[in-house]
Scaffold this active site. Structure first.
Site, PDB file in Angstrom:
ATOM      1  N   GLU A   6      36.967 -50.047  -0.768  1.00 47.09           N
ATOM      2  CA  GLU A   6      36.565 -51.164   0.069  1.00 47.09           C
ATOM      3  C   GLU A   6      37.078 -52.434  -0.566  1.00 47.09           C
ATOM      4  O   GLU A   6      37.634 -52.407  -1.678  1.00 47.09           O
ATOM      5  CB  GLU A   6      35.037 -51.188   0.262  1.00 47.09           C
ATOM      6  N   HIS A  21      27.630 -54.887   0.077  1.00 46.46           N
ATOM      7  CA  HIS A  21      27.679 -54.546  -1.345  1.00 46.46           C
ATOM      8  C   HIS A  21      27.953 -55.791  -2.172  1.00 46.46           C
ATOM      9  O   HIS A  21      28.772 -56.629  -1.786  1.00 46.46           O
ATOM     10  CB  HIS A  21      28.798 -53.543  -1.621  1.00 46.46           C
TER      11      HIS A  21
END
Lengths: 293, 388, 293, 388
Positions: C209, C248
């Site tokens: 990511e 996150h």
């Protein structure tokens, strides 16, 4: 050969611009010790006794390839200086200062253990391999190259005994002042181990004193390993009362621990020649060495 | 340069408990008092049976009658009156700690001490507290939980709980006792403790823990970072003799002994060896006095004057192996003291090392003979003393 | 075989008496994971789901021989719990908590490195070697034993992709959630290294990511080592704007660093099969595995 | 459970400088003012040319005109009047820092940042400061001193001096600069700094060093141990949109975007992938909204309401892979929101995992169709949006 320091020892003097540091740099150089660099934060670029001064140990290592250090900074700053030398991987590192807080010593010694670095001291006169390298503050003239390894918890008493050995024709391979503090880098056992593996060392003199049980554990080690070289020992402090520090921070009888009697008996049990007077060390070792020929 | 003195920096119980309180260790409610009237008021504010504890630094105050109980304000007054100003093993009682009486279920021991062999703190804990822990360790080692603390890691909360567990506790008690043990360690680290212990650490009837006694000895080399005690450390404690106190103020390592041969040396080991030789030759040392390896002339003079002013001293034995110290300076110091104090007591000087000849010449000119051998010097000193 | 956890993994659950700890202990046991002990200070002596609870990790090691741990304590207490497990030598240690302060993670990871212990997380779903051992909080039914190694910085996206692999008949050797925090124990490189040496693993799926450059360094590693197994990658966050944390803590594009484009290009240069949709991972790996037969 | 929000906890310059001052880092004399009159008095108390610096959190305030000089009290007044209340890149200026103007010899850079690769702090220092350090690093890497700090050891004073040496300094300057670098590190450790930097760190004409600017970003996961900033962190900063602020208060990870497909997912990676798919199919996401892996019904409802209340949102795409989250609860949340808000905007729901059947049944009863495949759902959502 000799142990820990010899002609390949490339010395850094930490705190070289101080009174003690510069004074002893002169004496070290006079003795022939390879003093290649000094450190003193903020004094980098200058010189002391012809030795270049750096701001950090790392620079001294990078530019002069030093591999051992003698630290002359005051007790309060010894921790920081020692850690700098440890991190740079110098070994041995001699800590001269008296009065280093015991928690500082504890941390220094643990860190040195972790990094595999040898600390001598604190509160030590240092180490000398006569004729090869002096990394300390001892009066050099009492020492002579030879085959007796000496380890001591004391300063002047070591000079006394070394002078006696020298007068008796017994030179020394290496003399190590372990240091007079409760926590020091090298134990008698560490040094016995070094001397065992040193071909040049034919006999060992241990100079102990009251406090702790380093002499007792050394005696056990001698028994357990059937130590192959003759050992003679002197223990100072038979006349000392319990509970009082006798000059050294480490020289104190606590409860039933640390008496001279206990140490002397342990040495006797281990077959160590015990000297009742400092001068007897030379006599006993001479006998042992002549007997072993 | 600081020189090791005859004693370490021991705190009074009430001082150690104040620190413990700051670190969150439960302690009995209590008040420090200096008069019987204050003791009475302390009883009233505590409101129940109290214990009055003499604040002295000598060991064994309990057996010496320095700890007493009181069940009324009047009794507190009269007990305080008896204790305050009395002497316990030669130490005058100036303060009392008046505390609530704890309902004891069990007396424990918990402490940390510098361990020379492991070069770390060692912890020691036991469910048999309130007594000499060394005796317990010898008699019933199975009752002792001990181990070392990694100096680089410090004691972790979970290690402290492990100790509590090994002492046999569970549940809330385990957590509480673990926290107390951890805090004892935190105090040790924060105050450069050579020794910290709570003995007894009391388990009360309701299952909680209270530090009924606390002992803390601070490494005197660390006092520069504990300013609050530094000043007091300079004031000679009640455990020092007048000469020891004077020597301490001068930065000399000095210990009074019972004999009659006054001794001055340079270096702790050499000086101890000088004492030993005197004994070896049948004499008795009057003192230990190490000037250190780098003493100035002033400090040498002070050392000599202290040793000579000891009424027990019949003869002075000085043993110098000059390195950084120069023999000529030593000789000048001796001559100076001789002139100042007169020649009442014989002096035996052993002098070798840096500038040896010059030193001997100065001594000879002043009519003082000197020796090369420390053993010869020691023997001569003992002979002098016997003749005197 | 599998990597890091298998049928020999003897699991400790730290924080077993908490809501999450006890809930997942049940699921772990249901899956067949050998949960042998739990810890919870002050709760020693009790049981959770039939698992004995200890006050300290050391006791759990001494009495139950656990060798790995999953930590369910809240973020604020994760450091202390992790250090306790590290000191006891447990490995791997799975740190579930989200929101662990980054300085705590930094210290945990450095200490683990020093002691040679593997940390998974923090902020991870954990690790599963399907059929052998689950040491995490992932829904077990989407995984199936097989030959694809999976490493992911994400949680639910991993389940999504694992389910796709399973549907396509591609089981997994081991699936590892690296964790969504900026500092985590395992990098893609570490995991590629593990999978390289694992015979059972025939292909690798990497699920990256935005944020950091773990994907770029993995791509370099693949090129440099001529990585011998087919690798497919998906990178989440192509639609993410710079400077914003996307859920996150580690998923953030800082300046020019951490964009999905950079990661995708690096993977392409390394010959990694790049999936534009999560479902393509299974397709590409299937092709690669069939092609390599 | 805390969820990552769109921003970290960045301190204002004056706050960072207050901390720097506490740690002994030299800073320009200065005063924070909120009115032009205060600025005038600040000028008078400083007594010389001053700089007035807008206290905003957005980057690039200098280029945007937020930093201005004044040579008289009147000028300070009028500059302050112009700056206060103005907007810099959309952020309103509420405070100014009025500081003495420093006589600059050289502008340096010194900072510490969390390095993901080395998993430690990295230091970065340069004698070319006052500009974008990343540009310097790219253009003239030889002007950058950088390295990592061992997390178990921390930065030592001597390492800091080594950095100063590598920057070319000697003597007193080396010691002073080293001390400043060490203190920057100490602040980073004490305040859980993700980033700390002084840029420029000014070498003045007299050879001393002054932190002319200071930046400190605190790891928001650590705020529980920095209570003084915890409360402020909860107040949405000026950099957040109203919906982002509302989501932050609800503990949702939410970021506003420019498109028209409203997105709610569970799990950061899955949600990002959902955005990516929307783009892949030619649509534009209106937002990122991650409910997290363990959301309660309330939080789901709040997430849906926030996304639906975005005027740009033409269609809602919800992507749930149920694990700990149960599909039936998700379905109930959707129905609840639908009833509450009416069916103004189409909803496309992807729902698989725990209690999947029950969830789908609930949706079906409410007339909402659901998908098994997230790709299919994303495609349908884009179609809906285009049709809308």
């Amino acid at each position: 050969m000799a142990v820990l320091v010899d002609e390949n020892t490339r010395v850094l003097v930490q705190g070289i611009t101080g009174r003690q540091g510069s004074f002893h740099t002169r004496l070290l150089k006079q003795y022939g010790t390879k003093v290649l660099a000094g450190t003193s934060p903020g004094k980098g670029g200058s010189e002391v006794e012809g030795v270049p001064v750096y701001d950090t140990v790392r620079e001294a290592v990078e530019e002069r390839g030093v591999n051992a250090s003698i630290v002359f900074v005051p007790a309060q700053f010894t921790k920081e200086a020692a850690l700098e030398a440890i991190e740079a991987g110098l070994s041995p590192i001699v800590l001269i200062a008296e009065g280093v807080p015991v928690l500082d010593s504890m941390y220094i010694l643990a860190k040195a253990r972790e990094k595999g670095v040898t600390i001598i001291g604190p509160n030590t006169p240092g180490i000398i391999s006569p004729g090869l390298c002096k990394l300390g503050i001892m009066p050099a003239h009492v020492f002579k190259k030879g085959s007796v390894g000496v380890a001591s918890r004391s300063g002047t008493l070591t000079y006394e005994i070394a002078a006696g050995l020298t007068r008796a024709g017994l030179g020394q391979s290496t003399c190590i002042g372990l240091g007079g503090d409760p926590l020091v880098g090298l134990s008698f056992i560490d040094v016995l181990e070094l001397f065992r593996n040193d071909e040049e060392t034919k006999a060992v003199a241990l100079i102990g004193e009251i406090g702790g049980n380093a002499e007792e554990t050394a005696a056990e080690y001698i028994i357990k390993t059937k130590y192959p070289k003759p050992v003679a020992a002197y223990v100072a402090g038979r006349a000392a009362p319990p509970g009082k520090r006798m000059g050294h921070a480490g020289a104190i009888i606590s409860g039933r621990t640390g008496t001279a009697e206990s140490k002397l008996e342990a040495f006797k049990r281990a077959g160590v020649e015990v000297a009742r007077k400092p001068s007897e060390i030379a006599i006993k070792l001479k006998e042992a060495l002549e007997g072993s020929r | 340069m600081r020189r090791g003195s005859g004693t370490a920096m021991k705190l009074f119980e009430y001082e150690a408990k104040d620190i413990a309180g700051k670190f969150g260790i439960p302690r009995p409610r209590g008040v420090v008092v200096e008069t019987p009237e204050e003791a009475r008021r302390a009883f009233e504010s505590i409101g129940g049976p109290v214990v009055l504890k003499s604040q002295v630094l000598v060991a064994g105050r309990g057996k010496a009658g320095g700890i007493r109980f009181a069940n009324s304000a009047d009794e507190a007054y009269s007990v305080a009156k008896a204790l305050l100003g009395s002497e316990i093993k030669g130490e005058k009682v100036l303060k009392l700690l008046v505390e609530e009486k704890i309902k004891v279920k069990r007396e424990l021991y918990a402490g940390f001490v510098i361990n020379r062999a492991s070069k770390s703190y060692s912890y020691l804990a036991s469910t048999e507290g309130g007594v000499d822990i060394e005796e317990v360790a010898e008699r019933s080692p199975e009752k002792i939980v001990r181990g070392d603390v990694d100096p680089l890691e410090g004691l972790k909360e979970y290690e402290a709980r492990y100790i509590a567990r090994k002492m046999g506790y569970r549940g809330k008690q385990l957590v509480e006792l673990g926290a107390i043990i951890k805090r004892l360690y935190d105090i040790a680290i924060s105050y450069d403790g050579e020794l910290i212990e709570s003995n007894p650490l009391v388990e009360t009837e309701d299952g909680s823990f209270v530090a009924a006694d606390m002992k803390l000895i601070i490494d005197d080399n660390s006092l520069y970072r504990h300013k609050e005690y530094e000043a007091r450390a300079k004031v000679p404690g009640p455990e020092l003799t007048p000469l020891e106190a004077r020597a301490k103020a001068a930065g000399l390592a000095y210990v009074d002994l019972d004999g009659y041969v006054g001794i001055v040396g340079n270096g702790a080991g050499l000086t101890m060896a000088t004492l030993d030789l005197v004994k070896e030759f049948g004499g008795e040392p009057a003192n230990f006095c190490d000037m250190g390896g780098t003493a100035t002339v002033e400090r040498m003079v002070e050392a000599l004057e202290i040793v000579l002013s000891n009424p027990r001293t019949k003869v002075l034995l000085m043993n110098v192996l000059g390195g950084i110290i120069r023999c000529d300076e030593v000789a000048r110091a001796v001559v100076k003291v001789k002139e100042k104090m007169g020649f009442a007591k014989p002096m035996v000087i052993r002098l070798v090392g840096t500038n040896e000849e010059e030193g001997k010449r100065i001594l000879a000119e002043a009519g003082i003979s000197s020796f090369d051998s420390m053993e010869e010097a020691a023997m001569r000193a003992v002979e002098f003393a016997r003749g005197a």
